[in-house]
Each structure stands twice: as structure tokens, then as C-alpha cells.
Design a protein around this motif. Structure first.
Motif, PDB file in Angstrom:
ATOM      1  N   LYS A  34      74.498  65.837  70.962  1.00 51.81           N
ATOM      2  CA  LYS A  34      73.882  64.847  70.080  1.00 51.81           C
ATOM      3  C   LYS A  34      72.427  64.626  70.487  1.00 51.81           C
ATOM      4  CE  LYS A  34      76.793  61.607  71.027  1.00 51.81           C
ATOM      5  NZ  LYS A  34      77.507  60.301  71.029  1.00 51.81           N
ATOM      6  N   LYS A  35      71.624  64.353  69.486  1.00 52.34           N
ATOM      7  CA  LYS A  35      70.209  64.101  69.737  1.00 52.34           C
ATOM      8  C   LYS A  35      70.053  62.784  70.494  1.00 52.34           C
ATOM      9  CE  LYS A  35      65.738  64.332  67.400  1.00 52.34           C
ATOM     10  NZ  LYS A  35      65.051  64.562  66.101  1.00 52.34           N
ATOM     11  N   THR A  36      69.141  62.784  71.467  1.00 51.38           N
ATOM     12  CA  THR A  36      68.944  61.587  72.281  1.00 51.38           C
ATOM     13  C   THR A  36      68.232  60.482  71.485  1.00 51.38           C
ATOM     14  OG1 THR A  36      68.033  60.743  74.356  1.00 51.38           O
ATOM     15  CG2 THR A  36      66.747  62.430  73.216  1.00 51.38           C
ATOM     16  N   THR A  37      68.619  59.268  71.780  1.00 50.47           N
ATOM     17  CA  THR A  37      67.939  58.111  71.172  1.00 50.47           C
ATOM     18  C   THR A  37      66.976  57.470  72.153  1.00 50.47           C
ATOM     19  OG1 THR A  37      69.800  56.714  71.830  1.00 50.47           O
ATOM     20  CG2 THR A  37      69.840  57.636  69.596  1.00 50.47           C
ATOM     21  N   ASN A  38      67.025  57.935  73.434  1.00 53.96           N
ATOM     22  CA  ASN A  38      66.121  57.438  74.469  1.00 53.96           C
ATOM     23  C   ASN A  38      65.371  58.620  75.087  1.00 53.96           C
ATOM     24  OD1 ASN A  38      66.988  54.601  74.446  1.00 53.96           O
ATOM     25  ND2 ASN A  38      68.916  55.424  75.240  1.00 53.96           N
ATOM     26  N   PRO A  39      64.112  58.462  75.422  1.00 52.57           N
ATOM     27  CA  PRO A  39      63.348  59.552  76.044  1.00 52.57           C
ATOM     28  C   PRO A  39      63.989  59.995  77.355  1.00 52.57           C
ATOM     29  CG  PRO A  39      61.894  57.779  75.345  1.00 52.57           C
ATOM     30  CD  PRO A  39      63.283  57.251  75.225  1.00 52.57           C
ATOM     31  N   ILE A  40      63.995  61.322  77.595  1.00 51.64           N
ATOM     32  CA  ILE A  40      64.502  61.883  78.846  1.00 51.64           C
ATOM     33  C   ILE A  40      63.316  62.151  79.761  1.00 51.64           C
ATOM     34  CG2 ILE A  40      65.737  63.792  79.912  1.00 51.64           C
ATOM     35  CD1 ILE A  40      67.547  62.050  78.256  1.00 51.64           C
ATOM     36  N   THR A  41      63.351  61.527  80.936  1.00 52.31           N
ATOM     37  CA  THR A  41      62.313  61.767  81.938  1.00 52.31           C
ATOM     38  C   THR A  41      62.835  62.772  82.950  1.00 52.31           C
ATOM     39  OG1 THR A  41      61.490  59.512  81.684  1.00 52.31           O
ATOM     40  CG2 THR A  41      60.816  60.713  83.656  1.00 52.31           C
ATOM     41  N   LEU A  42      62.115  63.877  83.115  1.00 58.42           N
ATOM     42  CA  LEU A  42      62.564  64.939  84.009  1.00 58.42           C
ATOM     43  C   LEU A  42      62.171  64.578  85.443  1.00 58.42           C
ATOM     44  CD1 LEU A  42      64.017  67.626  83.285  1.00 58.42           C
ATOM     45  CD2 LEU A  42      61.853  68.769  83.754  1.00 58.42           C
ATOM     46  N   ASP A  43      63.077  63.874  86.157  1.00 58.64           N
ATOM     47  CA  ASP A  43      62.755  63.403  87.503  1.00 58.64           C
ATOM     48  C   ASP A  43      63.936  63.487  88.454  1.00 58.64           C
ATOM     49  OD1 ASP A  43      64.364  61.500  86.383  1.00 58.64           O
ATOM     50  OD2 ASP A  43      62.903  59.855  86.516  1.00 58.64           O
ATOM     51  N   ALA A  44      65.047  64.155  88.048  1.00 57.00           N
ATOM     52  CA  ALA A  44      66.249  64.266  88.875  1.00 57.00           C
ATOM     53  C   ALA A  44      66.778  62.902  89.275  1.00 57.00           C
ATOM     54  CB  ALA A  44      65.985  65.116  90.110  1.00 57.00           C
ATOM     55  N   ALA A  45      66.607  61.937  88.401  1.00 56.04           N
ATOM     56  CA  ALA A  45      67.158  60.593  88.591  1.00 56.04           C
ATOM     57  C   ALA A  45      67.735  60.147  87.259  1.00 56.04           C
ATOM     58  CB  ALA A  45      66.091  59.620  89.070  1.00 56.04           C
ATOM     59  N   ILE A  46      68.941  59.610  87.292  1.00 53.66           N
ATOM     60  CA  ILE A  46      69.603  59.196  86.061  1.00 53.66           C
ATOM     61  C   ILE A  46      69.138  57.788  85.720  1.00 53.66           C
ATOM     62  CG2 ILE A  46      71.815  58.843  84.915  1.00 53.66           C
ATOM     63  CD1 ILE A  46      73.046  60.775  86.918  1.00 53.66           C
ATOM     64  N   GLY A  47      68.195  57.699  84.788  1.00 53.29           N
ATOM     65  CA  GLY A  47      67.629  56.410  84.405  1.00 53.29           C
ATOM     66  C   GLY A  47      68.592  55.585  83.566  1.00 53.29           C
ATOM     67  N   HIS A  53      75.078  57.846  77.014  1.00 44.55           N
ATOM     68  CA  HIS A  53      75.630  57.980  75.667  1.00 44.55           C
ATOM     69  C   HIS A  53      76.089  59.417  75.369  1.00 44.55           C
ATOM     70  CE1 HIS A  53      74.470  53.922  74.679  1.00 44.55           C
ATOM     71  NE2 HIS A  53      73.202  54.173  74.967  1.00 44.55           N
ATOM     72  N   HIS A  54      76.008  60.284  76.361  1.00 42.99           N
ATOM     73  CA  HIS A  54      76.323  61.692  76.127  1.00 42.99           C
ATOM     74  C   HIS A  54      77.575  62.094  76.892  1.00 42.99           C
ATOM     75  CE1 HIS A  54      72.472  62.036  74.112  1.00 42.99           C
ATOM     76  NE2 HIS A  54      71.918  61.432  75.158  1.00 42.99           N
ATOM     77  N   TYR A  81      69.149  66.619  73.346  1.00 42.99           N
ATOM     78  CA  TYR A  81      67.915  67.279  72.905  1.00 42.99           C
ATOM     79  C   TYR A  81      67.061  66.279  72.148  1.00 42.99           C
ATOM     80  CZ  TYR A  81      69.801  67.505  68.122  1.00 42.99           C
ATOM     81  OH  TYR A  81      70.295  67.187  66.884  1.00 42.99           O
ATOM     82  N   ASP A  82      65.777  66.635  72.013  1.00 44.52           N
ATOM     83  CA  ASP A  82      64.878  65.909  71.123  1.00 44.52           C
ATOM     84  C   ASP A  82      64.168  66.938  70.255  1.00 44.52           C
ATOM     85  OD1 ASP A  82      62.909  67.018  72.742  1.00 44.52           O
ATOM     86  OD2 ASP A  82      62.556  65.172  73.881  1.00 44.52           O
ATOM     87  N   SER A  83      63.046  66.588  69.663  1.00 42.14           N
ATOM     88  CA  SER A  83      62.377  67.511  68.749  1.00 42.14           C
ATOM     89  C   SER A  83      61.728  68.697  69.454  1.00 42.14           C
ATOM     90  CB  SER A  83      61.315  66.763  67.940  1.00 42.14           C
ATOM     91  OG  SER A  83      60.349  66.192  68.827  1.00 42.14           O
ATOM     92  N   GLN A  84      61.557  68.594  70.786  1.00 43.61           N
ATOM     93  CA  GLN A  84      60.840  69.635  71.516  1.00 43.61           C
ATOM     94  C   GLN A  84      61.721  70.440  72.458  1.00 43.61           C
ATOM     95  OE1 GLN A  84      57.544  70.299  71.012  1.00 43.61           O
ATOM     96  NE2 GLN A  84      57.548  68.716  69.436  1.00 43.61           N
ATOM     97  N   ASN A  85      62.687  69.779  73.114  1.00 47.14           N
ATOM     98  CA  ASN A  85      63.389  70.391  74.238  1.00 47.14           C
ATOM     99  C   ASN A  85      64.904  70.254  74.150  1.00 47.14           C
ATOM    100  OD1 ASN A  85      60.940  71.038  75.780  1.00 47.14           O
ATOM    101  ND2 ASN A  85      60.791  68.832  76.117  1.00 47.14           N
ATOM    102  N   LEU A  86      65.577  71.192  74.797  1.00 48.22           N
ATOM    103  CA  LEU A  86      66.996  71.089  75.099  1.00 48.22           C
ATOM    104  C   LEU A  86      67.104  70.610  76.548  1.00 48.22           C
ATOM    105  CD1 LEU A  86      70.037  71.733  74.537  1.00 48.22           C
ATOM    106  CD2 LEU A  86      69.552  74.065  75.332  1.00 48.22           C
ATOM    107  N   TYR A  87      67.900  69.564  76.802  1.00 48.29           N
ATOM    108  CA  TYR A  87      68.008  68.969  78.136  1.00 48.29           C
ATOM    109  C   TYR A  87      69.411  69.168  78.699  1.00 48.29           C
ATOM    110  CZ  TYR A  87      63.705  66.491  76.863  1.00 48.29           C
ATOM    111  OH  TYR A  87      62.429  66.177  76.468  1.00 48.29           O
ATOM    112  N   ILE A  88      69.473  69.431  80.008  1.00 49.69           N
ATOM    113  CA  ILE A  88      70.749  69.610  80.703  1.00 49.69           C
ATOM    114  C   ILE A  88      70.708  68.813  81.998  1.00 49.69           C
ATOM    115  CG2 ILE A  88      72.332  71.280  81.747  1.00 49.69           C
ATOM    116  CD1 ILE A  88      70.563  73.337  79.929  1.00 49.69           C
ATOM    117  N   LEU A  89      71.744  68.047  82.247  1.00 46.83           N
ATOM    118  CA  LEU A  89      71.922  67.314  83.494  1.00 46.83           C
ATOM    119  C   LEU A  89      73.148  67.872  84.192  1.00 46.83           C
ATOM    120  CD1 LEU A  89      71.389  64.813  85.416  1.00 46.83           C
ATOM    121  CD2 LEU A  89      73.078  63.615  83.990  1.00 46.83           C
ATOM    122  N   ALA A  90      73.007  68.266  85.457  1.00 47.64           N
ATOM    123  CA  ALA A  90      74.135  68.787  86.231  1.00 47.64           C
ATOM    124  C   ALA A  90      74.239  68.041  87.548  1.00 47.64           C
ATOM    125  CB  ALA A  90      73.961  70.283  86.484  1.00 47.64           C
TER     126      ALA A  90
END
Length: 737
Positions: A34-47, A53-54, A81-90
Motif C-alpha cells: 500500500k502507498k504510504t500516507t506518511n513520509p519515509i525517512t531513510l535512517d534505519a530507525a522506525i519513526g 500501517h503496513h 512506496y510513494d511517487s518516487q521510491n519503493l521502500y523496504i524495511l527488514a
């Protein structure tokens, strides 16, 4: 008639294997993104509210060395994902003990030897091509393209593109966040299902686990056993798909063997590449005055065979998406080998420009077109090289593919004006991937209009967990000329007359391997098993030329160590006088030779600070004996440094005055990773057979994504008085726009 019966005998096991079902993991394992409703910050921290929601994937299965049951150390994965990127958290759970071999990026051996997490993607959803992105617990990244050979998926880490990751380590898990721009990927717009899998490397336990569960005889990145990534709304075509990658170099080069060159030649060069996404799945690459000075140094080898050896391609322009052109022929004959372009007798020939169009023009049709123009240098005429290839998917997984190759002189030359090759192949692949066989026919064309220009046959294998068996048949005509390919056995050198004679041949190669896996956790072995393979070469008239019969036993230990015992027997009808040790000795005469030898190979636990491996062989060699020993040791100060030395020694003693020689090859590797962005590679090699002592040093700083500064030093000496042959210093900068 004898050849016909042998062909029928080999075809019997091919036709007897049933298809067996399988490969249905895409319907069993699905992730709804599902498309994110909140910005994803790439910082290896779960904000806060960033990932909650995923839906998570929480159940990974064992894949290696055991393909049953759930993973001991589990992995939790989320995607958005958003309009620019696919995001993965592991989130990779463990006991806090981790192995990180290096901080340097794109080091294949170091990556798989570390604790790691990878995502494999098939955006076109055809099980024919894809991408892999991975990161170690220490943050070292690797990316590559996925390609199919037969039914197996292979990774080429030479594909480079922009993406990002961040990693953090904790007491009972390590965490990584990955962002992959849509413009990095090639996919069909408005397609709502992609193929996907996740692979976790748990090096302390020497285990690999995957999201989908499938047989161990297929590697973790297998495109046939991916799950499905189901989009809530299909991704649109990526924007900003025009990429400019210019470079500038400043170099100082001197050839000390050229008496007319009294000082170093200073030179500045400018060039670059342009990448254009014509569609979301079709890419055009253009290059102008490409520079390959930052390519890794060739590893020197010892060659005491009757035929030439071929060193692997190192140049990125030819490596990216190269599978569409290179996956033709069999292991013994390759119609196209890109290293034949721009390199003649070891000398680099400048390339003025090149272009490559690759990708899918429909879900089932993949194409590749390449054109390269080289410059006239001295006696070498300017040449234009063109290659076109296609892959059409038929049935469920099978492929019809074809290739056309043309080399055309574009300036006056006394050599052949042109050389052309064409070929057509059909690869049958069962739905499960256990059985595959390729039937092929190729031909060549030169101005002489020779006869016997054919190359045809078949190549395939059957693979289950315990039993793996395969077969190859090559029938090569006397005049199947592959100027841009590999066909080493065709040309035979007569050491007395100094003539090269082309002789066609037939190769028959059946092989078999049977493994026994251990189930007891207290056992030291993962598996052990028998292997045997046999090569029979016949002359064009069906008479005997050469045979090689081999048997071995493998041991794979739980601590990553490996050992192989081999017994080998070879029989040769030598058709021409041959110098195995150089022109200083009398060539061994025409006649029948048979000889046996044995071999031991061992590699130690790669998780230790000191890692070593060895290869020892001894036995008869034509009319004499040969002792070969190789020992390699590496001291690793993880994760910042690795220092190793390799010593390869061959003592060949032929009868009477046919030659005796002791051949020494020493190689030192020193790799230092100051950070994930700054690395220093050093290679020193001493080779008595090649009369060369070389020093190579490359400092690489990735100052921005896909943008690097290289400082390269290269120097070559002879091995007798250590007199200098040549020296070069190159400063190169690239920038990704």
C-alpha cells in the motif's frame, strides 16, 4: 554412424525425465503493498507512524543447507512506496553475533560471506530477468541484474544504478531500510503484479533463509520460486529517466620498452555515458570515448594446456545487460564474448563510441542490439562491431532465442574484411525448473565462403535435491570461425611448422552428481556426495581424439569448510607436435598419450580471522609428470581490511629433452575499507610463465550516489632483472546527473 548412436544414447535420459510440477510460489506467497500516507525517512530507525500501517512478513523458511522448516533466526519485512521510491524495511533477528567481511560495496564474495539481507525483483513478471539489491549488517551494498541460464538464476553484480540504504545494529537484531527509485527499475507501467523474494544470510549459522519455501537445488534468488508483490494501484511510468554519466581523466603513461618514448605521455580525456528509458522496460545506453582505466586488474593464471585461455570481461559498458548477448552456445563454445571488442592480443584498442538497446518490447519478447566503433591504431584497422539478439518466451518457461554478429573493417586492412555469425536456439525448461535442454544451431560467414561452418548440438541438465545430471553435445565444423566468440579447440598449433590448423570436432559430455544431506544437528557435515564427469572428443570423421574421465567426492561442512577428492584419467591422440613449456624445448611428438593424476582441494571456515585454501595435484602428464600446488591464505581484520597471498607452483618434468620447468605465480591482495564510500584495493602479481611482475593500486571514493573519484596506479616489470616495462597513473572522476 558411431556418432549417431552416441547422440541417441545421450537423448534417452533427457526424454525419460518427467516434468514434475512446481514453481507455483507466486500464487502461494503474496504481499499486498500500500502507498504510504506518511513520509519515509531513510535512517534505519522506525519513526512514529512511519511503518505501523503496513503489514509485516514474519515467517521465513530455511533454504540452505536445509530446505525444510522455519528459520531459527527470523526476519520481519515491510514494504511501501510513494511517487518516487519503493521502500523496504527488514528487521533481522539474531543473538547479536554477526560477521561483516568488508565495508566495500559490490564485493560479491565478501557480501555472501557476511550477514546480509537481499531483495530480488522481477518487475516484468515473466521469470526471465530482474534485479537484486542487498546490504550487509555493516552497511556494505551490492546490486545486480538477474538472468536465466537454462533454468537457473544468476546474479551479475556489474549492473550499477542509483538506490540507497541505511543500517543499524542492536543487541538482538539488526535493521535496514532500503529505498529503490522507480526510475532505477525497468517494468511495465500499469502492471499490478511483480515477482519478489527476500533472502536472509545468517552467517554465524551458515544458513540462508527465504520468504518463499522451495527446493535447495535452486539458489535463493531463483526467479521461478519468487512470491508476488501485489500493488494496490499499479506504478506509473517513472519520471526523470534521462541519465547523464560524464567522466574526466588525467593520466601519465610511459612505455619503457618503446625506445622512442623518453618520457611519460600526459593526457586528458573527456567522455561519458547516457542512459535513456525509451519505455518503462526498454533502455538505451550510449557511450562516447569510454574509458575503462578503473576496471579491476586481470588475475594472472598459469596455462600448460594446448589451447588459449580467456580472461573474464571487466569493463562495465559490456557487462551491463550482457546476458542477452552472451547466453548462447555451451560452456565449450561461446559465439559471442565481449572481451574480443577493443582488446587485441592483450592491447587495448580505443573505442570512439558505442550504443546498446536492451529490454522488453512485450511481456514475452526481450531484445538486445549493440554497436561499437573502434579506432585505427597502427597496424590495427578501425572496426565496427554489431550484435543483435532476441529472446521470445514460449510455452510456460521455454525460450526461442537468436543472435546475429557482424565485425566489419571500416578502414583499409590486409586482414579479413568482415566476419559474421548467426545462430538460433530453443531452450526447453520444465515448469518446476528441474529439467532443461537447449537445442542449438549456429553458422559463420567470411569472404572465403568456406564449407563446414556449422556448430550445432544440445546442452541441458536435470536437477533434484540429491541427483543432478547433465549432458552436452557439440558438433563443430572445421570452419566455424568465431572472431567475437570463444572456440579454443578449433585452432591447433603445429610447433614444428609454426602453422595453425583448424580442425572440427564433436564433444560428448555426460555428468552426474549425487548428494547425501545430513539431518543430525550434531554432525559436522551439511552434505557429502559423489560426482563424475566425462569428456569425449571425436575428430570430424568420427575417429577418436581425446577423452577425460573424472570421479570425485565432495564434503561440505557446517562450519563453511569444503573438501573435494578427485581421481582423473586422460587419453590424447596428439595430432600435431606441441610445445607445452615454450619454444626452448623440443615439441612432444605426435602419438597416443594416456595419463592419470589425483587432486585434493580444501577451503577452510570463511568466518575465521585467518582463512586458507589449497589445491594439490600430482600424477602423469603426457610423457612426464606434473606436481601442482596452490595455497592461499587471507588475514581479515573485519570489517575494514583483508590481506591475502596466493602461491601457485607447477613442477612439470617431461621425458628426455622435451622440457622441464618450475613455474611460479605469486599474488598479493590488500583491500582496505575506510568506510562504505572509501576503499583501497591493491594487487601485486609475480608470474614466471608470463615473465611479468605487476603492481596495481586503486583508491575509490564514492562522494555521491553513483559518482566516484578513482586514483589508479599500474606498473609492470619483467621477472628476470625486474626491468620496468610500463607505468601509468590515472585520475578519473565520474558524476551521475
Amino acid at each position: 554412424m558411431k556418432t549417431v548412436w552416441i547422440i541417441i544414447f545421450i537423448l534417452i535420459p533427457i526424454l525419460s525425465f518427467s516434468q514434475n510440477g512446481g514453481g507455483n510460489t507466486r500464487s502461494l506467497y503474496k504481499y499486498h503493498i500500500k502507498k504510504t500516507t506518511n513520509p519515509i525517512t531513510l535512517d534505519a530507525a522506525i519513526g512514529e507512524n512511519e511503518w505501523n500501517h503496513h503489514t509485516p512478513i514474519t515467517n521465513f523458511y530455511n533454504h540452505w543447507p536445509n530446505d525444510s522448516g522455519q528459520a531459527q533466526n527470523q526476519t520481519e519485512v515491510k514494504m511501501t512506496y510513494d511517487s518516487q521510491n519503493l521502500y523496504i524495511l527488514a528487521k533481522c533477528y539474531d543473538n547479536g553475533e554477526r560477521i561483516v567481511q568488508s565495508l566495500a560495496r559490490d564485493r560479491d564474495e565478501d557480501y555472501w560471506g557476511s550477514d546480509n539481507f537481499s531483495v530480488a525483483l522481477d518487475p516484468v513478471n515473466t521469470k526471465q530477468s530482474g534485479f537484486m539489491f542487498g546490504v550487509t549488517a555493516g552497511g556494505a551494498e551490492i546490486e545486480g541484474s538477474l538472468t536465466i541460464e537454462g533454468s537457473l538464476t544468476w546474479l551479475s553484480e556489474n549492473w550499477d544504478n542509483k538506490w540507497a540504504s541505511k543500517t543499524a545494529q542492536f543487541s538482538d537484531y539488526w535493521l535496514t531500510e532500503i529505498a529503490i527509485p522507480f526510475k532505477t527499475l525497468r517494468y511495465n507501467a500499469n502492471q499490478q503484479t511483480w515477482g519478489i523474494n527476500f533472502i536472509r544470510g545468517d552467517k554465524q549459522n551458515n544458513a540462508y533463509t527465504t520468504w518463499t519455501q522451495f527446493p535447495v537445488n535452486f539458489n535463493g534468488i531463483s526467479m521461478n520460486y519468487m512470491g508476488s508483490l501485489e500493488w494496490d494501484q499499479s506504478p506509473e511510468k517513472a519520471k526523470g529517466v534521462f541519465i547523464l554519466n560524464p567522466y574526466v581523466t588525467s593520466s601519465s603513461v610511459r612505455d619503457y620498452e618503446n625506445e622512442d618514448e623518453n618520457e611519460a605521455q600526459l593526457k586528458n580525456d573527456l567522455g561519458g555515458e547516457v542512459k535513456i528509458a525509451l519505455t518503462s522496460s526498454l533502455n538505451l545506453d550510449l557511450t562516447l570515448f569510454p574509458d575503462f582505466s578503473n576496471a579491476d586488474v586481470d588475475e594472472q593464471v598459469t596455462n600448460i594446456t594446448r589451447f588459449n585461455i580467456f580472461l573474464p570481461e571487466q569493463r562495465n559498458f559490456f557487462l551491463e545487460n550482457n546476458d542477452i548477448f552472451s547466453n548462447f552456445g555451451t560452456y565449450d563454445v561461446k559465439p559471442f564474448f565481449s572481451r574480443r571488442i577493443g582488446i587485441i592480443e592483450g592491447d587495448a584498442i580505443p573505442i570512439d563510441f558505442g550504443g546498446r538497446l536492451t529490454g522488453n518490447i512485450s511481456p514475452n519478447l526481450r531484445i538486445g542490439v549493440m554497436n561499437v566503433q573502434t579506432r585505427q591504431i597502427g597496424e590495427y584497422a578501425a572496426q565496427n562491431y554489431s550484435v543483435g539478439a532476441f529472446q521470445q518466451k514460449v510455452l510456460k518457461r521455454s525460450i526461442i532465442k537468436g543472435i546475429f554478429i557482424n565485425r566489419q573493417a571500416t578502414s583499409t586492412t590486409t586482414e579479413l574484411e568482415y566476419s559474421r555469425n548467426a545462430g538460433l536456439e530453443f531452450s526447453y525448461v520444465s515448469e518446476s525448473g528441474k529439467l532443461n535442454t537447449t537445442f542449438l544451431y549456429h553458422t559463420s560467414l567470411t569472404p572465403e565462403n568456406y564449407k563446414d561452418t556449422h556448430f550445432y548440438g544440445f546442452d541441458g541438465y536435470y536437477s533434484s535435491k540429491r541427483l543432478r545430471t547433465g549432458w552436452t553435445l557439440n558438433v563443430v565444423g572445421d570452419n566455424y570461425i568465431t572472431e567475437l566468440g570463444i572456440n579454443p579447440r578449433l585452432e591447433n598449433y603445429n610447433a614444428e611448422t609454426e602453422e595453425t590448423v583448424r580442425l572440427g570436432y564433436t564433444l560428448i559430455n555426460p555428468w552426474l552428481r549425487y548428494l547425501t544431506f545430513t539431518k543430525d544437528e550434531d554432525k559436522k557435515l551439511n552434505y557429502h556426495g559423489l560426482r563424475t564427469w566425462h569428456n569425449l572428443y571425436l575428430n570430424s570423421d568420427g575417429t577418436f581424439n581425446e577423452s577425460q574421465n573424472n570421479a570425485g567426492y565432495d564434503f561440505e561442512y557446517k562450519n563453511t569448510a569444503r573438501m573435494i577428492l578427485l581421481a582423473r584419467y586422460r587419453k590424447v591422440d596428439l595430432l600435431f607436435p606441441t610445445s607445452l613449456l615454450g619454444d626452448d624445448y623440443t615439441p612432444i611428438p605426435v602419438g597416443d598419450y594416456s595419463f592419470v593424476w589425483s587432486e585434493l582441494r580444501y577451503s577452510s571456515d570463511v568466518r575465521k580471522t585467518f582463512v586458507w585454501n589449497t589445491n594439490v595435484n600430482y600424477g602423469q602428464f603426457f610423457n612426464g609428470t606434473r606436481l601442482g600446488t596452490m595455497i592461499e591464505g587471507s588475514l581479515r581484520f573485519r570489517p575494514w581490511g583483508s590481506f591475502g597471498i596466493t602461491y601457485d607452483f607447477n613442477d612439470v618434468s617431461l621425458a628426455e629433452n622435451y622440457g622441464k620447468d618450475k613455474i611460479h605465480l605469486v599474488r598479493f591482495n590488500g583491500d582496505v575499507s575506510f568506510s562504505n564510500k572509501l576503499s583501497w584495493r591493491n594487487v601485486v602479481q609475480y608470474n614466471t610463465q608470463g615473465d611479468n611482475f605487476s603492481i596495481f593500486s586503486r583508491l575509490q571514493w564514492r562522494y555521491s550516489p553513483m559518482s566516484d573519484i578513482f586514483l589508479i596506479f599500474n606498473e609492470n616489470h619483467d621477472t628476470t632483472g625486474l626491468g620496468i616495462k610500463n607505468r601509468s597513473i590515472v585520475l578519473k572522476a565520474t558524476y551521475w546527473l
